[in-house]
Scaffold this motif. Structure first.
Motif, PDB file in Angstrom:
ATOM      1  N   GLY A 118     -27.207   6.561  65.847  1.00 27.44           N
ATOM      2  CA  GLY A 118     -27.857   7.819  65.506  1.00 27.44           C
ATOM      3  C   GLY A 118     -29.358   7.778  65.628  1.00 27.44           C
ATOM      4  N   GLN A 119     -29.963   8.837  65.148  1.00 30.37           N
ATOM      5  CA  GLN A 119     -31.405   9.030  65.242  1.00 30.37           C
ATOM      6  C   GLN A 119     -32.184   7.910  64.575  1.00 30.37           C
ATOM      7  OE1 GLN A 119     -32.437  11.843  66.853  1.00 30.37           O
ATOM      8  NE2 GLN A 119     -34.585  11.359  66.682  1.00 30.37           N
ATOM      9  N   SER A 120     -31.612   7.289  63.524  1.00 28.56           N
ATOM     10  CA  SER A 120     -32.351   6.260  62.794  1.00 28.56           C
ATOM     11  C   SER A 120     -31.869   4.840  63.075  1.00 28.56           C
ATOM     12  CB  SER A 120     -32.263   6.529  61.294  1.00 28.56           C
ATOM     13  OG  SER A 120     -30.926   6.393  60.861  1.00 28.56           O
ATOM     14  N   GLY A 121     -31.014   4.659  64.066  1.00 25.65           N
ATOM     15  CA  GLY A 121     -30.516   3.321  64.371  1.00 25.65           C
ATOM     16  C   GLY A 121     -29.004   3.286  64.404  1.00 25.65           C
ATOM     17  N   VAL A 122     -28.435   2.223  63.855  1.00 24.67           N
ATOM     18  CA  VAL A 122     -26.990   2.011  63.898  1.00 24.67           C
ATOM     19  C   VAL A 122     -26.438   1.899  62.482  1.00 24.67           C
ATOM     20  CG1 VAL A 122     -25.175   0.442  64.676  1.00 24.67           C
ATOM     21  CG2 VAL A 122     -27.149   0.847  66.115  1.00 24.67           C
ATOM     22  N   THR A 123     -25.275   2.529  62.282  1.00 24.50           N
ATOM     23  CA  THR A 123     -24.580   2.465  61.001  1.00 24.50           C
ATOM     24  C   THR A 123     -23.172   1.959  61.247  1.00 24.50           C
ATOM     25  OG1 THR A 123     -25.839   4.357  60.169  1.00 24.50           O
ATOM     26  CG2 THR A 123     -23.809   3.818  59.015  1.00 24.50           C
ATOM     27  N   CYS A 124     -22.673   1.108  60.340  1.00 24.78           N
ATOM     28  CA  CYS A 124     -21.312   0.599  60.428  1.00 24.78           C
ATOM     29  C   CYS A 124     -20.534   1.084  59.217  1.00 24.78           C
ATOM     30  CB  CYS A 124     -21.322  -0.930  60.459  1.00 24.78           C
ATOM     31  SG  CYS A 124     -19.668  -1.654  60.563  1.00 24.78           S
ATOM     32  N   TYR A 125     -19.346   1.635  59.476  1.00 24.37           N
ATOM     33  CA  TYR A 125     -18.463   2.094  58.402  1.00 24.37           C
ATOM     34  C   TYR A 125     -17.239   1.195  58.394  1.00 24.37           C
ATOM     35  CZ  TYR A 125     -15.498   5.198  55.609  1.00 24.37           C
ATOM     36  OH  TYR A 125     -14.675   5.732  54.650  1.00 24.37           O
ATOM     37  N   ASP A 126     -17.000   0.510  57.267  1.00 27.77           N
ATOM     38  CA  ASP A 126     -15.895  -0.443  57.167  1.00 27.77           C
ATOM     39  C   ASP A 126     -14.636   0.170  56.554  1.00 27.77           C
ATOM     40  OD1 ASP A 126     -16.469  -0.220  54.456  1.00 27.77           O
ATOM     41  OD2 ASP A 126     -17.141  -2.298  54.232  1.00 27.77           O
ATOM     42  N   GLY A 127     -14.635   1.477  56.373  1.00 32.22           N
ATOM     43  CA  GLY A 127     -13.515   2.164  55.753  1.00 32.22           C
ATOM     44  C   GLY A 127     -13.796   2.537  54.316  1.00 32.22           C
ATOM     45  N   LYS A 128     -14.845   1.934  53.748  1.00 31.63           N
ATOM     46  CA  LYS A 128     -15.212   2.223  52.360  1.00 31.63           C
ATOM     47  C   LYS A 128     -16.675   2.611  52.220  1.00 31.63           C
ATOM     48  CE  LYS A 128     -11.730  -0.888  50.559  1.00 31.63           C
ATOM     49  NZ  LYS A 128     -11.440  -2.106  49.848  1.00 31.63           N
ATOM     50  N   THR A 129     -17.548   1.844  52.883  1.00 30.72           N
ATOM     51  CA  THR A 129     -18.989   2.085  52.746  1.00 30.72           C
ATOM     52  C   THR A 129     -19.682   2.077  54.101  1.00 30.72           C
ATOM     53  OG1 THR A 129     -19.432  -0.264  52.449  1.00 30.72           O
ATOM     54  CG2 THR A 129     -19.105   1.032  50.444  1.00 30.72           C
ATOM     55  N   PHE A 130     -20.835   2.730  54.113  1.00 28.96           N
ATOM     56  CA  PHE A 130     -21.690   2.744  55.291  1.00 28.96           C
ATOM     57  C   PHE A 130     -22.781   1.707  55.107  1.00 28.96           C
ATOM     58  CE2 PHE A 130     -19.837   6.952  55.370  1.00 28.96           C
ATOM     59  CZ  PHE A 130     -19.555   7.129  56.715  1.00 28.96           C
TER      60      PHE A 130
END
Length: 185
Positions: free
Chosen positions: A160-172
């Motif tokens: 996204g606009q601010s970099g990379v995010t990982c979602y593990d199924g519970k948290t970002f």
């Protein structure tokens, strides 16, 4: 020697200019349209063509096209996610009740969920029955996201606009460029 280069440059430039023939506006050549006779002469350079489209096919900005597990195409467009089965187009986001979805990318994960990276509203997950919207309140790095990917462990990665995010199924979890260099996928 330098004066000869200048001479040749000027000589070829004059030949080039003299070889450019300007069209005679009073007598158009066969097969051309006289601008004063054209119906298009009053129209601005940006023309809105009335293009015939197949029902429910995307008519606005289309960003990505991916294939789902059944071989259908999933089309990410500014009208939402449109599924094409080889015969017809169905806007699955509108059918699920999401009228406005500026989709940049689409992904079907290993569980069969459809993930949508939105240009303006975060990320959506469609489980076949309902749509869940994830945004910065949920921990997503930014509301504007352009790409989405699932790794071999089932984590959903959002660019996204601010970099990379990982979602593990519970948290970002949001990552900086430095942190990303330490990750081995």
């Amino acid at each position: 020697m330098e004066q000869w280069r200048s001479f040749y440059f000027i000589f070829f430039f004059v030949i080039f200019l003299s070889s450019c023939k300007w069209s005679n506006k009073s007598a158009p050549t066969k097969g051309t349209i006289n601008q004063s006779e054209s119906k298009l002469s009053n129209i601005s350079p940006i023309i809105d063509f009335n293009v015939k489209t197949t029902p429910n096919a995307p008519t606005r900005i289309t960003r990505k096209i991916k294939q789902d597990k059944e071989g259908n195409l999933l089309i990410a467009s500014y009208e939402g996610i449109i599924r094409y089965d080889g015969h017809s187009f169905v806007n699955i986001t509108k059918e699920a009740g999401l009228d406005k979805c500026y989709a940049f990318d689409v992904l079907e994960d290993k569980k069969g969920n459809i993930w949508i990276a939105s240009d303006q509203e975060g990320v959506y997950r469609y489980n076949g029955k309902s749509i869940t919207n994830f945004n910065t309140k949920d921990g997503l790095g930014h509301r504007r996201n352009m790409c989405i990917y699932e790794d071999k462990m089932g984590n959903i990665w959002i660019g996204g606009q601010s970099g990379v995010t990982c979602y593990d199924g519970k948290t970002f979890r949001n990552f900086s460029t430095k942190e990303l260099s330490l990750i081995h996928i």
